[in-house]
Design an enzyme around this catalytic site. Structure first.
Site, mmCIF file in Angstrom:
data_model
loop_
_atom_site.group_PDB
_atom_site.id
_atom_site.type_symbol
_atom_site.label_atom_id
_atom_site.label_comp_id
_atom_site.label_asym_id
_atom_site.label_seq_id
_atom_site.Cartn_x
_atom_site.Cartn_y
_atom_site.Cartn_z
ATOM 1 N N LYS A 297 -14.426 21.029 -75.430
ATOM 2 C CA LYS A 297 -14.022 21.172 -74.028
ATOM 3 C C LYS A 297 -15.265 21.242 -73.156
ATOM 4 C CE LYS A 297 -12.048 24.607 -70.783
ATOM 5 N NZ LYS A 297 -11.305 25.871 -70.622
ATOM 6 N N ASP B 110 -15.047 25.670 -63.846
ATOM 7 C CA ASP B 110 -13.607 25.907 -63.793
ATOM 8 C C ASP B 110 -13.280 26.897 -62.681
ATOM 9 O OD1 ASP B 110 -10.927 26.258 -64.230
ATOM 10 O OD2 ASP B 110 -11.154 27.392 -66.109
ATOM 11 N N LYS C 105 -8.902 30.819 -59.376
ATOM 12 C CA LYS C 105 -9.308 32.076 -60.010
ATOM 13 C C LYS C 105 -9.764 33.066 -58.940
ATOM 14 C CE LYS C 105 -11.059 30.292 -64.437
ATOM 15 N NZ LYS C 105 -10.110 31.001 -65.298
ATOM 16 N N ASP D 179 -17.959 27.083 -68.954
ATOM 17 C CA ASP D 179 -16.679 26.621 -69.491
ATOM 18 C C ASP D 179 -16.803 25.280 -70.225
ATOM 19 O OD1 ASP D 179 -14.050 27.298 -69.966
ATOM 20 O OD2 ASP D 179 -13.278 26.308 -68.167
ATOM 21 N N ASP E 9 -4.997 26.277 -63.849
ATOM 22 C CA ASP E 9 -6.104 26.976 -64.514
ATOM 23 C C ASP E 9 -5.995 26.880 -66.043
ATOM 24 O OD1 ASP E 9 -8.402 28.432 -64.722
ATOM 25 O OD2 ASP E 9 -7.491 30.374 -64.227
ATOM 26 N N GLU F 217 -6.429 24.339 -67.803
ATOM 27 C CA GLU F 217 -6.887 22.954 -67.735
ATOM 28 C C GLU F 217 -7.554 22.479 -69.016
ATOM 29 O OE1 GLU F 217 -8.714 25.419 -66.878
ATOM 30 O OE2 GLU F 217 -10.618 24.873 -67.802
ATOM 31 N N ARG G 261 -6.766 22.716 -72.129
ATOM 32 C CA ARG G 261 -5.838 22.046 -73.048
ATOM 33 C C ARG G 261 -5.451 20.660 -72.539
ATOM 34 N NH1 ARG G 261 -1.745 27.024 -72.454
ATOM 35 N NH2 ARG G 261 -3.758 28.011 -72.108
#
Ligand code: BES
Ligand code: MN
Ligand code: ZN
Length: 488
Positions: free
Chosen positions: A252, A257, A264, A275, A334, A336, A338
């Site tokens: 990933k 993010d 967030k 991230d 959020d 995201e 996956r």
């Protein structure tokens, strides 16, 4: 830091290993005699007793080859494994890093132990000073040369070579995670990956047009609100037999993010520079494999995106069609990671028919609640793979702990409108994230997912082998796993 291997002492500081009990090693006897017993006196004074972590220092008389001697406690022989030698190397480096002296000898006769101590010292010597313009000389380490002294220095040097490659992988992963998101975004990240071609890796970068052709609308959806174009980075290392199915490593790479429209909270959001830690683990591992010329076929794939809120960003309620054809109702922008991974996993599986796929991701806050900062979460459809990864992680100090998968959890992903939704409710957040990924893994495909949200970076007091905000978790675990299971 320059690391060398010799059979004779040559540095300003000479370090002797002293076992619990405080008896001087044979290697220290000559110097002890020449100094009228200064070393044995130090070994038997104060609280020094050779316990792990203890050190005693000796100022050597004028005319000695070295300026200082250090007696380094190494505890009892029992349980003094590879990790213990790494810690010895790391804590000794740390103790002398700012001493004002430049060079340090460690006298360790066993080649494998010496190599591990060197690895520990190298891991401890990592710095990320790129963005500091006001560092004073006294705030920078003085120590810049480490020399391992052993009777078979050739063997020690050879034993260090593959470990050095692993450490280089860790350094690269740390750099990538530490870099700020204004400088590390998908295109600049891809450019860094392209530089790895000089180590013999085959690099391919796919842009948004290519990804659209491949139907990777789920990953593209995440990057849609960002002015930065999304990229898929592919690195191939063909060190194995021609035609042997490769191992696929998937990461990933969310360069930042914000959460997107499901924004967030502000406090701590700057941490989301990290991230892309899963992708950094994969890139670092590919570098390690190339540097040590691993005899295995491995392909690394990283999905590079930025998750931003914008007039064109995906919304909660949007339905995305993934590359696999399955549709996803986005209920939280959020979740995201996956959405990125499902398309990259699908591509890896369809394009490479891998022998095994391991993905790494800073996927869920829930894993930090569950396992804290000392184990990553492991999810897999294969017990053998679980044992292999657990063992490799233990040995390298990049530990993983298995959590369950199961159809009961999978049900939490039901959607009113699409094949699935991208969140599974409050319960078992890390497991439902893994269940989501598993929906893109074909039956019979060996696969593991490692959630590294709790271990990719850690604030505050840490082991001396882990000196920066970014830990560089992953490359050595992956490298060892491949060495132990995919190379003859
Ligand atoms: N990148 C985060 C997960 C994360 C949290 C990593 C803390 C490191 C530290 C991920 O994209 C995320 O936001 N996950 C959500 C999922 C939720 C919306 C289902 C989370 O964990 O809150
Ligand atoms: Mn998120
Ligand atoms: Zn994320």
């Amino acid at each position: 830091m320059k690391i060398t291997f010799t059979d004779a002492s040559k540095s300003e500081i000479v370090g002797f290993m002293v076992e619990e009990g405080g008896k001087l090693p044979a290697a220290a006897e000559a110097l002890d005699e020449a100094t009228g017993g200064l070393l044995s006196e130090a070994a038997n004074s104060g609280r020094f007793g050779g316990k792990t972590g203890q050190q005693a220092f000796v100022v050597l008389p004028k005319g000695s080859d070295a300026k200082r001697a250090a007696l380094i406690g190494i505890g009892k022989a029992k349980g003094r494994d590879e990790r213990a030698w790494e810690r010895i190397g790391a804590s000794t480096y740390k103790a002398h890093a700012n001493s004002g002296f430049k060079s340090l000898d460690l006298i360790i006769d066993d080649a494998a132990d010496a190599a591990r101590a060197a690895l520990g010292a190298k891991l401890a010597a990592y710095r990320f000073d790129t963005y500091r313009t006001k560092l004073k000389t006294e705030d920078k380490p003085s120590l810049n040369a480490l020399n391992l002294v052993s009777s078979d220095s050739k063997a020690a040097k050879a034993a260090f070579k593959p470990l050095d490659a692993g450490a280089d992988g860790t350094y690269l992963a740390r750099d990538l995670v530490n870099l700020p998101p204004n400088d590390l975004y998908p295109a600049s990240y891809a450019a860094r990956i392209e530089e790895l071609a000089e180590h013999g890796l085959e690099i391919e970068i796919l842009g948004e047009k290519d990804l659209a052709k491949l139907g990777m609308n789920s990953m593209l959806g995440v990057g849609q609100g960002s002015v930065k174009d999304s990229k898929l980075g592919i690195m191939r290392w063909n060190g194995g037999k021609e035609g042997d199915a490769p191992v696929a490593l998937v990461g990933k790479g969310v360069c930042f993010d914000t959460g997107g429209i499901s924004l967030k909270p502000g406090a701590g959001m700057e941490d989301m520079r990290g991230d892309m830690g899963g992708s950094a683990a994969v890139v670092g591992a590919m570098l390690a494999l190339a540097k040590r010329k691993a005899k295995a076929n491995v392909v690394g794939l990283v999905g590079l995106v930025e998750n931003m809120p914008d007039g064109d960003a995906i919304r909660p309620g949007d339905i995305l069609k993934s590359a696999s054809g399955q549709t996803i109702e986005v209920q939280n922008t959020d979740a995201e990671g996956r959405l990125v991974l499902c398309d990259v996993l699908w591509y890896a599986q369809e394009h490479y028919k891998p022998a095994a796929i391991v993905d790494l991701a800073t996927l869920t806050g829930a894993i930090v609640i569950g396992l804290g900062h000392h184990h990553a979460g492991l999810f897999t459809n294969n017990d053998k793979l679980s044992d292999q990864l657990t063992k490799a992680g233990m040995a390298e100090g990049e530990r993983v702990w298995r959590l369950p998968l199961g159809p009961e959890y999978d049900k939490q992903l039901k959607s009113k409108f699409a094949d699935m939704r991208n969140i599974g409710g409050r319960a078992a957040g890390s497991i439902t994230a893994a269940q989501f990924l598993q929906r893109f893994i074909n039956k019979g495909q060996t696969w593991a997912h490692i959630d590294i949200a709790g271990v990719a970076w850690v604030e505050g007091e840490k082991a001396p082998t882990d000196p920066s905000w970014a830990s560089g978790f992953g490359p050595r675990l992956l490298d060892r796993w491949i060495a132990e299971n995919y190379e003859s």
